[in-house]
Design an enzyme around this catalytic site. Structure first.
Site, PDB file in Angstrom:
ATOM      1  N   GLY A 120     -10.487  -2.762   3.555  1.00  0.00           N
ATOM      2  CA  GLY A 120      -9.535  -2.650   4.666  1.00  0.00           C
ATOM      3  C   GLY A 120      -9.571  -1.277   5.303  1.00  0.00           C
ATOM      4  O   GLY A 120     -10.554  -0.538   5.193  1.00  0.00           O
ATOM      5  N   ASP A 121      -8.470  -0.938   5.949  1.00  0.00           N
ATOM      6  CA  ASP A 121      -8.414   0.339   6.676  1.00  0.00           C
ATOM      7  C   ASP A 121      -8.075   1.527   5.789  1.00  0.00           C
ATOM      8  O   ASP A 121      -8.362   2.670   6.163  1.00  0.00           O
ATOM      9  CB  ASP A 121      -7.335   0.250   7.769  1.00  0.00           C
ATOM     10  CG  ASP A 121      -5.960  -0.020   7.167  1.00  0.00           C
ATOM     11  OD1 ASP A 121      -5.854  -0.946   6.326  1.00  0.00           O
ATOM     12  OD2 ASP A 121      -4.998   0.696   7.495  1.00  0.00           O
TER      13      ASP A 121
ATOM     14  N   ARG B 136     -14.484  -7.269   0.519  1.00  0.00           N
ATOM     15  CA  ARG B 136     -13.721  -6.854   1.702  1.00  0.00           C
ATOM     16  C   ARG B 136     -13.122  -5.448   1.505  1.00  0.00           C
ATOM     17  O   ARG B 136     -12.586  -5.116   0.463  1.00  0.00           O
ATOM     18  CB  ARG B 136     -12.614  -7.872   1.934  1.00  0.00           C
ATOM     19  CG  ARG B 136     -11.689  -7.579   3.121  1.00  0.00           C
ATOM     20  CD  ARG B 136     -10.452  -6.827   2.717  1.00  0.00           C
ATOM     21  NE  ARG B 136      -9.528  -6.683   3.833  1.00  0.00           N
ATOM     22  CZ  ARG B 136      -8.485  -5.867   3.828  1.00  0.00           C
ATOM     23  NH1 ARG B 136      -8.224  -5.130   2.771  1.00  0.00           N
ATOM     24  NH2 ARG B 136      -7.699  -5.789   4.871  1.00  0.00           N
TER      25      ARG B 136
ATOM     26  N   THR C  56       0.857  -1.186   0.000  1.00  0.00           N
ATOM     27  CA  THR C  56       0.000   0.000   0.000  1.00  0.00           C
ATOM     28  C   THR C  56       0.894   1.238   0.000  1.00  0.00           C
ATOM     29  O   THR C  56       1.983   1.202   0.566  1.00  0.00           O
ATOM     30  CB  THR C  56      -0.838  -0.048   1.295  1.00  0.00           C
ATOM     31  OG1 THR C  56      -1.720  -1.142   1.182  1.00  0.00           O
ATOM     32  CG2 THR C  56      -1.602   1.233   1.555  1.00  0.00           C
TER      33      THR C  56
ATOM     34  N   THR D  84      -0.246   1.395   6.929  1.00  0.00           N
ATOM     35  CA  THR D  84      -0.219   0.210   6.073  1.00  0.00           C
ATOM     36  C   THR D  84      -0.085  -1.019   6.951  1.00  0.00           C
ATOM     37  O   THR D  84       0.639  -1.001   7.946  1.00  0.00           O
ATOM     38  CB  THR D  84       0.933   0.252   5.058  1.00  0.00           C
ATOM     39  OG1 THR D  84       0.925  -0.981   4.322  1.00  0.00           O
ATOM     40  CG2 THR D  84       2.301   0.439   5.701  1.00  0.00           C
ATOM     41  N   GLY D  85      -0.796  -2.067   6.609  1.00  0.00           N
ATOM     42  CA  GLY D  85      -0.717  -3.285   7.407  1.00  0.00           C
ATOM     43  C   GLY D  85      -2.015  -4.056   7.341  1.00  0.00           C
ATOM     44  O   GLY D  85      -2.833  -3.847   6.441  1.00  0.00           O
ATOM     45  N   THR D  86      -2.203  -4.949   8.282  1.00  0.00           N
ATOM     46  CA  THR D  86      -3.394  -5.797   8.302  1.00  0.00           C
ATOM     47  C   THR D  86      -4.611  -4.946   8.687  1.00  0.00           C
ATOM     48  O   THR D  86      -4.860  -4.681   9.868  1.00  0.00           O
ATOM     49  CB  THR D  86      -3.216  -6.926   9.326  1.00  0.00           C
ATOM     50  OG1 THR D  86      -2.621  -6.368  10.509  1.00  0.00           O
ATOM     51  CG2 THR D  86      -2.301  -8.005   8.797  1.00  0.00           C
ATOM     52  N   GLY D  87      -5.365  -4.552   7.668  1.00  0.00           N
ATOM     53  CA  GLY D  87      -6.417  -3.549   7.843  1.00  0.00           C
ATOM     54  C   GLY D  87      -7.439  -3.896   8.906  1.00  0.00           C
ATOM     55  O   GLY D  87      -7.961  -3.009   9.592  1.00  0.00           O
TER      56      GLY D  87
END
Ligand code: ASP
Length: 355
Positions: free
Chosen positions: A247-248, A245, A217, A267-270
């Site tokens: 994400g954040d 889906r 991202t 950035t990361g696991t939303g």
């Protein structure tokens, strides 16, 4: 309840008002990320590393040039993210990851700290530069967030550049999704219409993408010479995502936030960033006390990323500006990141042991 609301509005004005004060000494600055994950030296050959470093340096220099010439933070964020959206190395625009259905569904958001204006889009499939659509939502619609077909209709009405979905196709992202759906026991989707002929992809490139956790991202926070801070984020989301889906990254407060002189892009696991409201919490959690602005910003960021996100089991990181000071924090082995200040040289880092 009322007391809480009052406290919030007082705090909000404290965060926003000083940003508009004219300060002759104010210097522009910019910070960029290109995703976080298990990015380690042993997973990356020298040519790949150099390509990422060049792209990150180009990103901050592009933004810096706009800011140096008196351009707005919003213009800098848009131009830098355009470049990253066009660069297939990153998981945004061209080079975005695929859903388990074999499509690219793109998310983006933007927020301006001086007036808390914000715009976001989720699940768009044919807009070349999703960040420009998020900006159009902010500037030219009465809404903050648009999704799917409606967002695409708005993009067409705004005259934004539309592309055939195959524009976003890259072989390595396709093969990475195929590996993921096979591992999930799902059927491999049909190769998209108009996609180029299959070509071999080096195993190493696929391993790197998996090690990156399919992050990649992109996000930018810029402050211009008026002190206005803008944060923006653009992504294809997570590899083999299902069922629409989101994400954040397009969620204001989770993946992107700006208030006053604070701006954050994550950035990361939303799924974790959304529940922790990561980006907003970092801005709201800054307590200067005896600390310098940079120390205070880092303390808030580290608290949220290392303590809260880590405790919940989430991975990733953020870049931020606070009073013009670039700060980053991540709990993964690496994060593609760079910063540039008016009086400085670009700082470009990838691995966790740098800087
Ligand atoms: N945060 C993004 C999402 O969950 C993914 C990423 O940053 O790589 O959609």
């Amino acid at each position: 309840m009322l007391r809480a609301a009052l406290a919030l509005s007082v705090a909000a004005s404290a965060l926003t008002a000083p940003a508009l004060a004219q300060d002759a000494d104010r210097q522009w600055s910019i910070v960029v990320h290109g995703g976080a994950g298990v990015i380690e030296r042993e997973n990356m050959d020298a040519a790949t590393e150099a390509a990422y470093r060049d792209a990150l340096e180009l990103a901050v220099r592009t933004g810096g040039e706009i800011l140096e010439n008196g351009g707005s933070a919003l213009d800098a964020v848009e131009a830098v993210i355009h470049g990253l959206e066009d660069d297939p190395k990153f998981n945004s625009g061209r080079g975005a990851v695929f859903t388990s259905a074999g499509t690219n569904e793109l998310d983006a958001s933007v927020m301006r700290g001086s007036d808390l204006a914000a715009g976001a889009v989720a699940g768009v499939t044919n807009v070349r530069h999703p960040i420009s659509l998020a900006i159009a939502v902010m500037e030219d619609s009465p809404h903050v967030m648009l999704a799917g077909e409606g967002a695409e209709t708005f993009a067409a009405e705004q005259g934004l550049e539309l592309v055939d979905p195959s524009y976003f196709f890259t072989e390595r992202r396709w093969q990475s999704m195929v590996r993921a759906v096979e591992a999930m026991g799902l059927p491999v989707p049909q190769r998209p219409e108009n996609a180029p002929e299959p070509e071999p992809v080096e195993e190493g490139a696929l391993d790197l993408m998996e090690a990156e956790h399919a992050f990649g991202t992109v996000g930018v926070v810029a402050m211009d010479e008026t002190g206005t801070v803008v944060a923006g984020t653009s992504t294809g989301g997570t590899t083999a995502k299902r069922w629409g889906r989101v994400g954040d990254s397009p969620i204001i407060g989770a993946g992107t936030y700006a208030a006053g002189e604070c701006g954050v892009s994550a950035t990361g696991t939303g799924e974790y960033f959304i529940r922790l409201n990561v980006a907003a919490r970092i801005c709201w959690g800054i307590e200067e006390g005896a600390l310098t602005p940079a120390e205070a910003a880092r303390a808030s960021a580290d608290r949220v990323i290392h303590a809260d996100l880590g405790a919940l089991g989430g991975d990733g990181g953020i870049v931020m500006l606070y009073e013009g000071e670039p700060v980053w924090s991540f709990n993964t082995p690496g994060m593609y990141r760079a910063s540039l200040r008016e009086d400085g040289e670009p700082v470009v880092q990838i691995f966790g042991d740098e800087g």
